[in-house]
Design a protein around this motif. Structure first.
Motif, PDB file in Angstrom:
ATOM      1  N   ASP A  79       0.798  -1.062   0.034  1.00 20.44           N
ATOM      2  CA  ASP A  79      -0.029  -0.136  -0.089  1.00 20.44           C
ATOM      3  C   ASP A  79       0.847   1.287  -0.073  1.00 20.44           C
ATOM      4  O   ASP A  79       0.552   2.052  -0.788  1.00 20.44           O
ATOM      5  CB  ASP A  79      -1.141   0.051   1.182  1.00 20.44           C
ATOM      6  CG  ASP A  79      -2.140  -1.047   1.230  1.00 20.44           C
ATOM      7  OD1 ASP A  79      -2.322  -1.581   0.033  1.00 20.44           O
ATOM      8  OD2 ASP A  79      -2.538  -1.292   2.409  1.00 20.44           O
ATOM      9  N   LEU A  80       1.929   1.218   0.956  1.00 21.61           N
ATOM     10  CA  LEU A  80       2.645   2.429   1.014  1.00 21.61           C
ATOM     11  C   LEU A  80       3.459   2.851  -0.309  1.00 21.61           C
ATOM     12  O   LEU A  80       3.784   3.868  -0.662  1.00 21.61           O
ATOM     13  CB  LEU A  80       3.454   2.459   2.213  1.00 21.61           C
ATOM     14  CG  LEU A  80       2.811   2.515   3.544  1.00 21.61           C
ATOM     15  CD1 LEU A  80       3.474   2.423   4.766  1.00 21.61           C
ATOM     16  CD2 LEU A  80       1.888   3.666   3.721  1.00 21.61           C
ATOM     17  N   THR A  81       3.923   1.726  -0.722  1.00 24.03           N
ATOM     18  CA  THR A  81       4.561   1.717  -2.265  1.00 24.03           C
ATOM     19  C   THR A  81       3.598   2.281  -3.265  1.00 24.03           C
ATOM     20  O   THR A  81       4.179   3.318  -4.013  1.00 24.03           O
ATOM     21  CB  THR A  81       5.065   0.287  -2.657  1.00 24.03           C
ATOM     22  OG1 THR A  81       5.996  -0.110  -1.637  1.00 24.03           O
ATOM     23  CG2 THR A  81       6.013   0.535  -3.966  1.00 24.03           C
ATOM     24  N   SER A  82       2.525   1.837  -3.360  1.00 29.65           N
ATOM     25  CA  SER A  82       1.383   2.453  -4.293  1.00 29.65           C
ATOM     26  C   SER A  82       1.194   4.020  -4.005  1.00 29.65           C
ATOM     27  O   SER A  82       1.223   4.822  -4.932  1.00 29.65           O
ATOM     28  CB  SER A  82       0.153   1.799  -4.143  1.00 29.65           C
ATOM     29  OG  SER A  82      -0.771   2.269  -4.886  1.00 29.65           O
ATOM     30  N   PHE A  83       1.094   4.253  -2.595  1.00 33.09           N
ATOM     31  CA  PHE A  83       0.709   5.846  -2.237  1.00 33.09           C
ATOM     32  C   PHE A  83       2.049   6.555  -2.715  1.00 33.09           C
ATOM     33  O   PHE A  83       2.024   7.569  -3.257  1.00 33.09           O
ATOM     34  CB  PHE A  83       0.812   5.965  -0.645  1.00 33.09           C
ATOM     35  CG  PHE A  83      -0.470   5.227   0.004  1.00 33.09           C
ATOM     36  CD1 PHE A  83      -1.469   4.591  -0.659  1.00 33.09           C
ATOM     37  CD2 PHE A  83      -0.774   5.444   1.305  1.00 33.09           C
ATOM     38  CE1 PHE A  83      -2.478   4.193  -0.067  1.00 33.09           C
ATOM     39  CE2 PHE A  83      -1.947   5.010   1.961  1.00 33.09           C
ATOM     40  CZ  PHE A  83      -2.761   4.227   1.251  1.00 33.09           C
ATOM     41  N   SER A  84       3.382   6.055  -2.725  1.00 28.52           N
ATOM     42  CA  SER A  84       4.316   6.852  -3.109  1.00 28.52           C
ATOM     43  C   SER A  84       4.365   6.983  -4.327  1.00 28.52           C
ATOM     44  O   SER A  84       4.984   8.179  -5.047  1.00 28.52           O
ATOM     45  CB  SER A  84       5.775   6.276  -2.522  1.00 28.52           C
ATOM     46  OG  SER A  84       5.997   6.269  -1.119  1.00 28.52           O
ATOM     47  N   ARG A  85       4.160   5.850  -5.233  1.00 26.71           N
ATOM     48  CA  ARG A  85       4.365   6.168  -6.764  1.00 26.71           C
ATOM     49  C   ARG A  85       2.961   7.094  -7.187  1.00 26.71           C
ATOM     50  O   ARG A  85       3.406   7.750  -7.863  1.00 26.71           O
ATOM     51  CB  ARG A  85       3.764   4.762  -7.179  1.00 26.71           C
ATOM     52  CG  ARG A  85       5.060   3.793  -7.212  1.00 26.71           C
ATOM     53  CD  ARG A  85       4.870   2.560  -7.752  1.00 26.71           C
ATOM     54  NE  ARG A  85       5.878   1.648  -7.630  1.00 26.71           N
ATOM     55  CZ  ARG A  85       5.944   0.279  -7.497  1.00 26.71           C
ATOM     56  NH1 ARG A  85       4.655  -0.193  -7.270  1.00 26.71           N
ATOM     57  NH2 ARG A  85       7.023  -0.516  -7.401  1.00 26.71           N
ATOM     58  N   ILE A  86       2.053   6.985  -6.543  1.00 27.76           N
ATOM     59  CA  ILE A  86       0.734   8.016  -7.021  1.00 27.76           C
ATOM     60  C   ILE A  86       1.379   9.240  -6.544  1.00 27.76           C
ATOM     61  O   ILE A  86       1.178  10.182  -7.385  1.00 27.76           O
ATOM     62  CB  ILE A  86      -0.611   7.600  -6.087  1.00 27.76           C
ATOM     63  CG1 ILE A  86      -0.783   6.277  -6.960  1.00 27.76           C
ATOM     64  CG2 ILE A  86      -1.245   8.613  -6.226  1.00 27.76           C
ATOM     65  CD1 ILE A  86      -2.115   5.574  -6.072  1.00 27.76           C
ATOM     66  N   TYR A  87       1.747   9.644  -5.250  1.00 26.43           N
ATOM     67  CA  TYR A  87       2.323  11.025  -4.727  1.00 26.43           C
ATOM     68  C   TYR A  87       3.358  11.481  -5.935  1.00 26.43           C
ATOM     69  O   TYR A  87       3.099  12.600  -6.190  1.00 26.43           O
ATOM     70  CB  TYR A  87       2.759  10.808  -3.568  1.00 26.43           C
ATOM     71  CG  TYR A  87       3.037  11.943  -3.026  1.00 26.43           C
ATOM     72  CD1 TYR A  87       2.353  13.129  -2.395  1.00 26.43           C
ATOM     73  CD2 TYR A  87       4.370  12.547  -2.922  1.00 26.43           C
ATOM     74  CE1 TYR A  87       2.478  14.331  -1.995  1.00 26.43           C
ATOM     75  CE2 TYR A  87       5.008  13.595  -2.294  1.00 26.43           C
ATOM     76  CZ  TYR A  87       4.045  14.744  -1.902  1.00 26.43           C
ATOM     77  OH  TYR A  87       4.591  15.785  -1.412  1.00 26.43           O
ATOM     78  N   MET A  88       4.444  10.678  -5.918  1.00 25.57           N
ATOM     79  CA  MET A  88       5.251  11.268  -6.758  1.00 25.57           C
ATOM     80  C   MET A  88       5.045  11.319  -8.377  1.00 25.57           C
ATOM     81  O   MET A  88       5.754  11.961  -9.009  1.00 25.57           O
ATOM     82  CB  MET A  88       6.523  10.289  -6.567  1.00 25.57           C
ATOM     83  CG  MET A  88       7.206  10.427  -5.515  1.00 25.57           C
ATOM     84  SD  MET A  88       8.911   9.631  -5.290  1.00 25.57           S
ATOM     85  CE  MET A  88       9.200   9.531  -3.477  1.00 25.57           C
ATOM     86  N   SER A  89       3.902  10.858  -8.737  1.00 29.28           N
ATOM     87  CA  SER A  89       3.715  10.692 -10.297  1.00 29.28           C
ATOM     88  C   SER A  89       2.889  12.299 -10.614  1.00 29.28           C
ATOM     89  O   SER A  89       2.996  12.691 -11.554  1.00 29.28           O
ATOM     90  CB  SER A  89       2.904   9.657 -10.657  1.00 29.28           C
ATOM     91  OG  SER A  89       1.421   9.692  -9.938  1.00 29.28           O
ATOM     92  N   LYS A  90       2.272  12.709  -9.229  1.00 32.15           N
ATOM     93  CA  LYS A  90       1.446  14.045  -9.488  1.00 32.15           C
ATOM     94  C   LYS A  90       2.445  15.044  -9.041  1.00 32.15           C
ATOM     95  O   LYS A  90       2.120  16.366  -9.485  1.00 32.15           O
ATOM     96  CB  LYS A  90       0.323  13.938  -8.632  1.00 32.15           C
ATOM     97  CG  LYS A  90      -0.680  12.814  -9.320  1.00 32.15           C
ATOM     98  CD  LYS A  90      -1.984  13.211  -8.908  1.00 32.15           C
ATOM     99  CE  LYS A  90      -3.004  12.137  -9.504  1.00 32.15           C
ATOM    100  NZ  LYS A  90      -4.191  12.753 -10.110  1.00 32.15           N
ATOM    101  N   VAL A  91       3.274  14.990  -7.884  1.00 30.28           N
ATOM    102  CA  VAL A  91       3.835  16.024  -7.398  1.00 30.28           C
ATOM    103  C   VAL A  91       5.413  16.007  -7.969  1.00 30.28           C
ATOM    104  O   VAL A  91       6.291  15.200  -7.478  1.00 30.28           O
ATOM    105  CB  VAL A  91       4.095  15.710  -5.692  1.00 30.28           C
ATOM    106  CG1 VAL A  91       4.897  17.027  -5.333  1.00 30.28           C
ATOM    107  CG2 VAL A  91       2.464  15.970  -5.081  1.00 30.28           C
ATOM    108  N   THR A  92       5.340  16.548  -8.948  1.00 26.80           N
ATOM    109  CA  THR A  92       6.567  16.650  -9.976  1.00 26.80           C
ATOM    110  C   THR A  92       7.741  17.549  -9.413  1.00 26.80           C
ATOM    111  O   THR A  92       7.377  18.313  -8.900  1.00 26.80           O
ATOM    112  CB  THR A  92       6.112  16.438 -11.457  1.00 26.80           C
ATOM    113  OG1 THR A  92       5.668  17.954 -11.665  1.00 26.80           O
ATOM    114  CG2 THR A  92       5.233  15.373 -11.645  1.00 26.80           C
ATOM    115  N   PRO A  93       8.840  17.463 -10.132  1.00 22.74           N
ATOM    116  CA  PRO A  93       9.900  18.345  -9.751  1.00 22.74           C
ATOM    117  C   PRO A  93       9.292  19.865 -10.364  1.00 22.74           C
ATOM    118  O   PRO A  93       9.443  20.906  -9.575  1.00 22.74           O
ATOM    119  CB  PRO A  93      11.230  17.874 -10.592  1.00 22.74           C
ATOM    120  CG  PRO A  93      11.053  16.432 -10.627  1.00 22.74           C
ATOM    121  CD  PRO A  93       9.563  16.405 -10.832  1.00 22.74           C
TER     122      PRO A  93
END
Length: 192
Positions: A79-93
């Motif tokens: 779950d937390l891996t999925s959360f991180s991937r989602i977050y980092m896909s939207k919160v970009t540099p």
């Protein structure tokens, strides 16, 4: 919602804010980059602050993270891996650079609600998730807000460093970072 000219002005404004910050993005430079007369900016918007507020409504300039983006199955690492991937896909540099560029006394907090949406959504999702995982006996009892903020900081920290320094500092891929950091994070919170 916005016509083509307004979108050009918004895009030019946000591009300049990323490059020069809010104060450095002058209406003269915005007009030049947008390919319009400076007077057109003031016919379409009341000023630079209103352009920024308009940009915060657009997916190109605001990641639009929502609670429904996150689903989970009860396995902390998965779950937390999925959360991180989602977050980092939207919160970009790019989003980080916008956030930094918008930190200006001139905005008087006008952009803050737009900037705060993402971390507030992520915090709420995490607090609900961790509360449920504690109740289910999947993780040790802890301060849910504190652990949620740690998780946000861990994810945002990577994106911030990548946005600020790129490969001059960050020598690990996003995916490798996620896998390693989640493994360590979960080992600290999992019920023994």
């Amino acid at each position: 919602m916005y016509d083509e000219t307004q979108l050009k002005i918004i895009d030019a404004t946000m591009t300049l804010i990323i490059e020069k910050g809010y104060s450095g993005a002058t209406t003269k430079n915005i007009a030049k980059l947008a390919g319009v007369n400076e007077s057109t900016i003031f016919r379409r918007f009341d000023g630079k602050k209103e352009i920024v507020i308009a940009a915060m409504e657009l997916p190109k300039w605001n990641p639009g993270l929502s609670e429904s983006d996150f689903t989970y199955h009860g396995d902390l690492e998965e779950d937390l891996t999925s959360f991180s991937r989602i977050y980092m896909s939207k919160v970009t540099p790019q989003m980080v650079k916008i956030s930094i560029g918008l930190r200006s006394a001139e905005l008087e907090g006008a952009a803050l609600p737009g900037i705060m949406k993402v971390p507030m959504v992520f915090k709420k999702v995490l607090m609900n998730y961790f509360t449920q995982m504690i109740a289910n006996g999947n993780m040790r009892d802890c301060n849910v807000e504190s652990i949620s903020l740690q998780f946000i900081a861990m994810n945002f920290g990577y994106i911030f460093l990548d946005a600020s320094f790129g490969d001059k500092l960050v020598g690990v891929s996003k995916e490798e970072y996620i896998r390693n950091s989640i493994r360590v994070f979960v080992s600290g919170i999992r019920e023994k």
